[in-house]
Design an enzyme around this catalytic site. Sequence first.
Site, PDB file in Angstrom:
ATOM      1  N   ASP A 320       0.879  -1.146   0.000  1.00  0.00           N
ATOM      2  CA  ASP A 320       0.000   0.000   0.000  1.00  0.00           C
ATOM      3  C   ASP A 320       0.934   1.217   0.000  1.00  0.00           C
ATOM      4  O   ASP A 320       2.088   1.112   0.375  1.00  0.00           O
ATOM      5  CB  ASP A 320      -0.836  -0.039   1.286  1.00  0.00           C
ATOM      6  N   ASP A 512      -0.777  -0.432   6.167  1.00  0.00           N
ATOM      7  CA  ASP A 512      -0.726   0.190   7.489  1.00  0.00           C
ATOM      8  C   ASP A 512      -2.028   0.017   8.249  1.00  0.00           C
ATOM      9  O   ASP A 512      -2.182   0.508   9.348  1.00  0.00           O
ATOM     10  CB  ASP A 512      -0.377   1.681   7.376  1.00  0.00           C
ATOM     11  N   ASP A 516      -7.224  -0.879   4.789  1.00  0.00           N
ATOM     12  CA  ASP A 516      -6.811  -1.979   3.919  1.00  0.00           C
ATOM     13  C   ASP A 516      -6.848  -3.340   4.621  1.00  0.00           C
ATOM     14  O   ASP A 516      -6.166  -4.273   4.229  1.00  0.00           O
ATOM     15  CB  ASP A 516      -5.446  -1.719   3.277  1.00  0.00           C
TER      16      ASP A 516
HETATM   17  P1  ADP Z   1      -3.641   5.038  -0.118  1.00  0.00           P
HETATM   18  O1  ADP Z   1      -3.977   4.001  -1.097  1.00  0.00           O
HETATM   19  O2  ADP Z   1      -2.539   5.913  -0.623  1.00  0.00           O
HETATM   20  O3  ADP Z   1      -3.365   4.503   1.237  1.00  0.00           O
HETATM   21  P2  ADP Z   1      -6.411   5.836   0.516  1.00  0.00           P
HETATM   22  O4  ADP Z   1      -7.088   4.698  -0.133  1.00  0.00           O
HETATM   23  O5  ADP Z   1      -6.459   5.908   1.976  1.00  0.00           O
HETATM   24  O6  ADP Z   1      -4.912   6.040  -0.006  1.00  0.00           O
HETATM   25  O7  ADP Z   1      -7.060   7.184  -0.049  1.00  0.00           O
HETATM   26  C1  ADP Z   1      -7.085   7.417  -1.437  1.00  0.00           C
HETATM   27  C2  ADP Z   1      -7.327   8.842  -1.763  1.00  0.00           C
HETATM   28  O8  ADP Z   1      -8.589   9.243  -1.254  1.00  0.00           O
HETATM   29  C3  ADP Z   1      -6.338   9.801  -1.176  1.00  0.00           C
HETATM   30  O9  ADP Z   1      -5.202   9.960  -1.987  1.00  0.00           O
HETATM   31  C4  ADP Z   1      -7.143  11.072  -1.087  1.00  0.00           C
HETATM   32  O10 ADP Z   1      -7.147  11.719  -2.336  1.00  0.00           O
HETATM   33  C5  ADP Z   1      -8.539  10.586  -0.799  1.00  0.00           C
HETATM   34  N1  ADP Z   1      -8.843  10.599   0.622  1.00  0.00           N
HETATM   35  C6  ADP Z   1      -9.007   9.534   1.430  1.00  0.00           C
HETATM   36  N2  ADP Z   1      -9.307   9.897   2.678  1.00  0.00           N
HETATM   37  C7  ADP Z   1      -9.284  11.234   2.695  1.00  0.00           C
HETATM   38  C8  ADP Z   1      -9.495  12.216   3.705  1.00  0.00           C
HETATM   39  N3  ADP Z   1      -9.764  11.897   4.968  1.00  0.00           N
HETATM   40  N4  ADP Z   1      -9.407  13.517   3.342  1.00  0.00           N
HETATM   41  C9  ADP Z   1      -9.123  13.865   2.089  1.00  0.00           C
HETATM   42  N5  ADP Z   1      -8.923  12.990   1.109  1.00  0.00           N
HETATM   43  C10 ADP Z   1      -8.995  11.694   1.382  1.00  0.00           C
HETATM   44 MG    MG Z   2      -3.595   3.497   3.089  1.00  0.00          MG
END
Ligand code: ADP
Ligand code: MG
Length: 619
Positions: A320, A512, A516
């Site tokens: 991730d 993390d 996920d």
């Molecule tokens: P990653 O795969 O990098 O761990 P996430 O799946 O957690 O990322 O989130 C994907 C995208 O969704 C982020 O890059 C962001 O654009 C948006 N996002 C998720 N949660 C938030 C939040 N709390 N505030 C703003 N944007 C968010």
């Molecule tokens: Mg993540």
Amino acid sequence: MNIKQKKIITRIIITALILIFFLILNSFYNFKENLKFFIFLIAYLIIGFDIVVKTLINIFKLKFLDEKSLMFIATIGAFFLKQYFEAVVVFLLYQVGEIFQDVAINRSKNQITSILHIRSTYVNLKLSSYIKKVAPEEVKINDIIIVKPGERIPLDGIVLKGCSFLDTSSITGESNFLDVQPFNKVFSGSLNISGVLEIKVEKKYEDSTVKKILDLVEKVSTRKSRAENLIKKFARVYTVSVVLASIIIFLVPVLFYGGDFKIWLERSLIFLVISCPCALVISVPVSFFLAISKAAKNGILVKGSIFLELMCKIKTIVFDKTGTLTKGKFVVKKIVSNNTSKERVLEIISLAENHLNHPIAKSIREFYGKPLNLNRVTEVKEIFGKGVIAVVDGKKVVVGNLKLMKDFSFNLKEIKNIGTTVYLAVDGEYIGFVVLEDVLKKNVKSTIKELRKNNVENIVMLTGDRNIVGEKIAKELFLDSVFCELLPFEKVEKLEHIINLRDNNVTVFVGDGVNDAASLKRADIGVAMGAIGSDVAMQACDIVLMDDDLYKLVVLIHISKKAVRTVKQNIIFSLSFKIAIFILGALGLTNIWLAIFSDVGISILAILNSFRAFKEFKN
Ligand code: ADP
Ligand code: MG
């Protein structure tokens, strides 16, 4: 040494004394056969009553015969041959071997729990006029507790008063000092070094970090490695065959060829004792236990030997991005808005994100830095992989990525800047956006390099972030592939797809634990990083890296390789020794003494070999 071990050792000593006294007296006094039988029967029962009882129960229940039963049958045969002394020695040495094994396994278990010597026995509970010592289980949420220097933080909470350094090594395996002050969160299990802290408890003991870790350790070893299961199955078939073979060795010559009853009974006995698979059965779990305890000392909790065994066979690692490859500590690079001040944009976003655990939410709040009046926020709803919607000051606020904005029918153009972008809309009106940037963790590059050296062929990154951000990191780290703009459930689908493409390969997912958990569960091995404090991740994964250091993956592979190699050595060593003795036996060149000593000797050597193997790991 525990009570059980002490009892067995007492029995070993008593039996040994009886044998020695007998030998001494026997040299100048001629024992009558009946008296001899009686003395040895007592010694036999002292040392082996548990084995006798267990075997009889197994036979009665028509359960399979294990290596204990072999011993039992052999000793009964010895009694028939009037070789009482030998019968007692067989049991005596068997128990010595058992003690060795028990000590080895217990030592590992203790090592695991001793680095986890994290449970406090009492808590200083602050009441209106005095401080009372109570058990951690009695403390309620929102109670105030005092932790003095030198004491462990007994429960998870938030600092109200005082500053101090915390030593988090027992929960992360890493000796680093954490600087804490009011409003910082503290996790149970860390050691308070310098100052008195007044802490507001946020979780009950059952839900605390300490309890979670202790539960994990309890469950270690419930999921056995393939090697262990294989050996167990093998031992089962093997034991039955050995018993049948020894019956044939005894009966066929006597019944059909007029062989001497005594000679063939003795031969069949020797065969039985030689065949005992003790060394095999013992050496495999011992090696894995030692390996698991080494891992724990390095801040890696492995939930079962099966995962340790698989770890050295991984071909595909799926990471991730946020919080795993990158620090998850975003820095605000840019704030763009038309009619609203930048300050206000940050304020509204921080309010909407206030309750969230997502790294983006935390980072923006930290960047904003000012205290927030939480009464202004209601109806917060996190949209995984997209952002958050909430009502702030009575107005409907949408905070998140382009996908989320599309869901609310804002048709915005993609921003060219490299960076994670968070858009803001209030009451149906688009306000502006914030560009954030995250950095790679310190050991990421060297870890990826080492993984390649250890035969990992396919390194993949999955992220919910924008293409432009994902591609940049993938290039920088020379990843084999990267998939971006995925929602959490799409990550699981991608992972599934990757697993199916390369079947028979062991696939690891490293995350993390922030949204996920499903992927952690789906992979052959789910590794959760820096999982302290994240209950979901701790439960969903198979391996926990207690701190944030990705390099621990490489350490784990080394430990795994060592364990598997040691197990192989032990199996090959004990099998070839057995075969050699078998051949000697077939040639009539062995006697019952050699047989007895070889079995116990090999077991002990195998255990010592495991200890030797893991010596080289410093920690
Ligand atoms: P990653 O795969 O990098 O761990 P996430 O799946 O957690 O990322 O989130 C994907 C995208 O969704 C982020 O890059 C962001 O654009 C948006 N996002 C998720 N949660 C938030 C939040 N709390 N505030 C703003 N944007 C968010
Ligand atoms: Mg993540």
